[in-house]
Scaffold this motif. Structure first.
Motif, PDB file in Angstrom:
ATOM      1  N   LYS A 168       0.880  -1.167   0.000  1.00 46.62           N
ATOM      2  CA  LYS A 168       0.000   0.000   0.000  1.00 46.62           C
ATOM      3  C   LYS A 168       0.920   1.219   0.000  1.00 46.62           C
ATOM      4  O   LYS A 168       1.692   1.434   0.941  1.00 46.62           O
ATOM      5  CB  LYS A 168      -0.888  -0.020   1.253  1.00 46.62           C
ATOM      6  N   VAL A 169       0.862   2.006  -1.092  1.00 44.60           N
ATOM      7  CA  VAL A 169       1.870   3.046  -1.322  1.00 44.60           C
ATOM      8  C   VAL A 169       1.284   4.452  -1.435  1.00 44.60           C
ATOM      9  O   VAL A 169       0.250   4.654  -2.070  1.00 44.60           O
ATOM     10  CB  VAL A 169       2.664   2.744  -2.625  1.00 44.60           C
ATOM     11  N   ALA A 170       2.000   5.416  -0.823  1.00 43.75           N
ATOM     12  CA  ALA A 170       1.689   6.838  -1.020  1.00 43.75           C
ATOM     13  C   ALA A 170       2.925   7.491  -1.627  1.00 43.75           C
ATOM     14  O   ALA A 170       4.052   7.139  -1.292  1.00 43.75           O
ATOM     15  CB  ALA A 170       1.353   7.510   0.296  1.00 43.75           C
ATOM     16  N   CYS A 171       2.701   8.443  -2.546  1.00 45.67           N
ATOM     17  CA  CYS A 171       3.816   9.186  -3.133  1.00 45.67           C
ATOM     18  C   CYS A 171       3.529  10.671  -2.921  1.00 45.67           C
ATOM     19  O   CYS A 171       2.482  11.173  -3.319  1.00 45.67           O
ATOM     20  CB  CYS A 171       3.948   8.857  -4.619  1.00 45.67           C
ATOM     21  N   VAL A 172       4.464  11.363  -2.262  1.00 42.23           N
ATOM     22  CA  VAL A 172       4.276  12.781  -1.936  1.00 42.23           C
ATOM     23  C   VAL A 172       5.097  13.634  -2.897  1.00 42.23           C
ATOM     24  O   VAL A 172       6.271  13.355  -3.134  1.00 42.23           O
ATOM     25  CB  VAL A 172       4.722  13.076  -0.480  1.00 42.23           C
ATOM     26  N   GLU A 173       4.478  14.671  -3.454  1.00 40.88           N
ATOM     27  CA  GLU A 173       5.176  15.563  -4.388  1.00 40.88           C
ATOM     28  C   GLU A 173       4.751  16.996  -4.122  1.00 40.88           C
ATOM     29  O   GLU A 173       3.562  17.276  -3.985  1.00 40.88           O
ATOM     30  CB  GLU A 173       4.842  15.158  -5.835  1.00 40.88           C
ATOM     31  N   ARG A 174       5.723  17.919  -4.053  1.00 32.76           N
ATOM     32  CA  ARG A 174       5.365  19.296  -3.713  1.00 32.76           C
ATOM     33  C   ARG A 174       5.039  20.156  -4.932  1.00 32.76           C
ATOM     34  O   ARG A 174       4.499  21.237  -4.803  1.00 32.76           O
ATOM     35  CB  ARG A 174       6.460  19.947  -2.886  1.00 32.76           C
ATOM     36  N   GLU A 175       5.416  19.669  -6.135  1.00 27.50           N
ATOM     37  CA  GLU A 175       5.131  20.518  -7.301  1.00 27.50           C
ATOM     38  C   GLU A 175       4.366  19.805  -8.411  1.00 27.50           C
ATOM     39  O   GLU A 175       3.173  19.961  -8.534  1.00 27.50           O
ATOM     40  CB  GLU A 175       6.429  21.125  -7.837  1.00 27.50           C
ATOM     41  N   ASN A 176       5.058  19.036  -9.258  1.00 28.75           N
ATOM     42  CA  ASN A 176       4.389  18.334 -10.355  1.00 28.75           C
ATOM     43  C   ASN A 176       4.779  16.862 -10.359  1.00 28.75           C
ATOM     44  O   ASN A 176       5.945  16.546 -10.181  1.00 28.75           O
ATOM     45  CB  ASN A 176       4.811  18.887 -11.733  1.00 28.75           C
ATOM     46  N   LEU A 177       3.814  15.991 -10.636  1.00 28.53           N
ATOM     47  CA  LEU A 177       4.147  14.578 -10.811  1.00 28.53           C
ATOM     48  C   LEU A 177       5.090  14.491 -12.008  1.00 28.53           C
ATOM     49  O   LEU A 177       4.874  15.132 -13.028  1.00 28.53           O
ATOM     50  CB  LEU A 177       2.879  13.753 -11.080  1.00 28.53           C
ATOM     51  N   GLY A 178       6.138  13.697 -11.860  1.00 29.70           N
ATOM     52  CA  GLY A 178       7.126  13.593 -12.928  1.00 29.70           C
ATOM     53  C   GLY A 178       8.364  14.411 -12.623  1.00 29.70           C
ATOM     54  O   GLY A 178       9.388  14.285 -13.278  1.00 29.70           O
ATOM     55  N   GLY A 179       8.261  15.260 -11.599  1.00 28.14           N
ATOM     56  CA  GLY A 179       9.429  16.024 -11.156  1.00 28.14           C
ATOM     57  C   GLY A 179       9.984  16.961 -12.216  1.00 28.14           C
ATOM     58  O   GLY A 179       9.328  17.297 -13.196  1.00 28.14           O
ATOM     59  N   ILE A 180      11.220  17.395 -11.991  1.00 29.36           N
ATOM     60  CA  ILE A 180      11.886  18.336 -12.900  1.00 29.36           C
ATOM     61  C   ILE A 180      11.994  17.745 -14.305  1.00 29.36           C
ATOM     62  O   ILE A 180      11.680  18.393 -15.287  1.00 29.36           O
ATOM     63  CB  ILE A 180      13.296  18.705 -12.365  1.00 29.36           C
ATOM     64  N   CYS A 181      12.437  16.495 -14.396  1.00 29.41           N
ATOM     65  CA  CYS A 181      12.693  15.850 -15.694  1.00 29.41           C
ATOM     66  C   CYS A 181      11.517  15.998 -16.655  1.00 29.41           C
ATOM     67  O   CYS A 181      11.674  16.470 -17.776  1.00 29.41           O
ATOM     68  CB  CYS A 181      13.012  14.377 -15.481  1.00 29.41           C
ATOM     69  N   LEU A 182      10.342  15.631 -16.194  1.00 30.36           N
ATOM     70  CA  LEU A 182       9.180  15.660 -17.077  1.00 30.36           C
ATOM     71  C   LEU A 182       8.600  17.047 -17.270  1.00 30.36           C
ATOM     72  O   LEU A 182       8.064  17.363 -18.327  1.00 30.36           O
ATOM     73  CB  LEU A 182       8.068  14.743 -16.525  1.00 30.36           C
ATOM     74  N   ASN A 183       8.672  17.878 -16.241  1.00 34.09           N
ATOM     75  CA  ASN A 183       7.986  19.165 -16.291  1.00 34.09           C
ATOM     76  C   ASN A 183       8.876  20.348 -16.666  1.00 34.09           C
ATOM     77  O   ASN A 183       8.428  21.278 -17.326  1.00 34.09           O
ATOM     78  CB  ASN A 183       7.319  19.438 -14.941  1.00 34.09           C
ATOM     79  N   TRP A 184      10.138  20.305 -16.197  1.00 33.92           N
ATOM     80  CA  TRP A 184      11.034  21.449 -16.418  1.00 33.92           C
ATOM     81  C   TRP A 184      12.407  21.040 -16.910  1.00 33.92           C
ATOM     82  O   TRP A 184      13.357  21.794 -16.803  1.00 33.92           O
ATOM     83  CB  TRP A 184      11.171  22.258 -15.123  1.00 33.92           C
ATOM     84  N   GLY A 185      12.552  19.820 -17.393  1.00 36.20           N
ATOM     85  CA  GLY A 185      13.885  19.347 -17.785  1.00 36.20           C
ATOM     86  C   GLY A 185      13.882  18.699 -19.147  1.00 36.20           C
ATOM     87  O   GLY A 185      13.483  19.288 -20.151  1.00 36.20           O
ATOM     88  N   CYS A 186      14.315  17.449 -19.171  1.00 41.75           N
ATOM     89  CA  CYS A 186      14.534  16.721 -20.424  1.00 41.75           C
ATOM     90  C   CYS A 186      13.361  16.793 -21.395  1.00 41.75           C
ATOM     91  O   CYS A 186      13.549  17.056 -22.573  1.00 41.75           O
ATOM     92  CB  CYS A 186      14.792  15.237 -20.137  1.00 41.75           C
ATOM     93  N   ILE A 187      12.157  16.555 -20.911  1.00 40.40           N
ATOM     94  CA  ILE A 187      11.007  16.415 -21.818  1.00 40.40           C
ATOM     95  C   ILE A 187      10.640  17.725 -22.522  1.00 40.40           C
ATOM     96  O   ILE A 187      10.664  17.793 -23.749  1.00 40.40           O
ATOM     97  CB  ILE A 187       9.786  15.796 -21.083  1.00 40.40           C
ATOM     98  N   PRO A 188      10.340  18.814 -21.784  1.00 38.41           N
ATOM     99  CA  PRO A 188      10.019  20.058 -22.498  1.00 38.41           C
ATOM    100  C   PRO A 188      11.196  20.618 -23.301  1.00 38.41           C
ATOM    101  O   PRO A 188      11.000  21.243 -24.339  1.00 38.41           O
ATOM    102  CB  PRO A 188       9.599  21.022 -21.386  1.00 38.41           C
ATOM    103  N   THR A 189      12.425  20.349 -22.830  1.00 38.71           N
ATOM    104  CA  THR A 189      13.606  20.808 -23.572  1.00 38.71           C
ATOM    105  C   THR A 189      13.683  20.113 -24.926  1.00 38.71           C
ATOM    106  O   THR A 189      13.929  20.747 -25.951  1.00 38.71           O
ATOM    107  CB  THR A 189      14.903  20.520 -22.782  1.00 38.71           C
ATOM    108  N   LYS A 190      13.457  18.793 -24.927  1.00 35.92           N
ATOM    109  CA  LYS A 190      13.508  18.043 -26.195  1.00 35.92           C
ATOM    110  C   LYS A 190      12.404  18.521 -27.139  1.00 35.92           C
ATOM    111  O   LYS A 190      12.578  18.536 -28.351  1.00 35.92           O
ATOM    112  CB  LYS A 190      13.333  16.532 -25.958  1.00 35.92           C
ATOM    113  N   ALA A 191      11.256  18.918 -26.578  1.00 35.00           N
ATOM    114  CA  ALA A 191      10.156  19.424 -27.415  1.00 35.00           C
ATOM    115  C   ALA A 191      10.578  20.737 -28.091  1.00 35.00           C
ATOM    116  O   ALA A 191      10.314  20.942 -29.278  1.00 35.00           O
ATOM    117  CB  ALA A 191       8.895  19.616 -26.576  1.00 35.00           C
TER     118      ALA A 191
END
Length: 256
Positions: free
Chosen positions: A32-55
């Motif tokens: 039974k798992v909980a995941c806590v995140e203060r900003e966006n799911l996916g963290g920097i990589c998905l939201n402010w890093g590799c993914i949007p940069t590659k786009a």
């Protein structure tokens, strides 16, 4: 919400590629798992890093190829770009990925809790959410809080003339002249994007080669290609200070 206690087998702090993957796998294994995140799911990589940069880079790449149309027997008249539309597409790609993680959490019965987590005691995580504080108890805790960008003294960002990677991902205007401090993967990606769209781009690197964590051959090849595309690259160079004036910044270098 305040004073509420919820029990889990595992609490993961951070929903970046380290955290969300661990949370999903643990749930698949029956915890039974909980995941806590203060900003966006996916963290920097998905939201402010590799993914949007590659786009962004993909848009720049297509724009670059449009100017080579003739080589392929094609004709493209008056190729131009819309910076706002390029940024909008990049943000859309990031949002789609973010939504994908939400879907995976739901499917695998991972409880996502948005807020800032603190390990209060052994097996106890306190989360500051919009609605107040919530306490989670768990036998196991995984800390996957990632890293943050370091501000260099004297080179602090203001979001106007001095940018961090975040400002560079959502520009409100196209810079005429751009200085990129540091030629790691992130620095070079932004230098490449803005250079391709026509900014007069200079890259300053303190080490003796660009992309210093890559293989030497890759560094040499990349430098040649970037210079061919009109980028200026200064190696073994440090930016000592910035003089800020209205509408411009003057950078002072020290070479060698």
């Amino acid at each position: 919400m305040s004073g509420m206690v919820r029990k889990f087998d595992l609490v993961v702090i951070g929903a970046g590629p380290g955290g969300y993957v661990a949370a999903i796998r643990a749930a698949q294994l029956g915890l039974k798992v909980a995941c806590v995140e203060r900003e966006n799911l996916g963290g920097i990589c998905l939201n402010w890093g590799c993914i949007p940069t590659k786009a962004l880079l993909r848009s720049a790449e297509i724009y670059h190829q449009m100017h080579r149309a003739k080589e392929f027997g094609l004709s493209v008249e008056g190729a131009s770009f819309d910076l706002d539309a390029i940024v909008k597409r990049s943000r859309g790609v990031a949002a789609q990925m973010n939504g994908g993680i939400k879907g995976l959490f739901k499917k695998n019965k991972v409880t996502a809790i948005m807020g800032e987590a603190k390990i209060a005691a052994k097996g106890k995580v306190v989360v500051k959410t919009e609605k107040g504080e919530e306490t989670l108890t768990a036998k196991n805790i995984i800390v996957a809080t990632g890293a943050r960008a370091r501000e260099l003294p004297g080179l602090e960002a203001d979001g106007d003339l001095v940018w961090t990677y975040r400002h560079a991902l959502v520009p409100t205007r196209m810079p005429k002249k751009l200085l990129v401090i540091g030629s790691g993967a992130i620095g070079i990606e932004f230098a490449s994007f803005y250079n391709t769209l026509g900014a007069d781009t200079t890259v300053v690197e303190v080490m003796d080669r660009v992309l210093p964590v890559e293989d030497k051959d890759i560094s040499a090849f990349a430098k040649k290609q970037f210079e061919k595309q009109g980028m200026k690259i200064l190696q073994k160079t440090t930016v000592k200070k910035l003089d800020r004036a209205k509408g411009k910044v003057t950078a002072h270098f020290e070479a060698g």
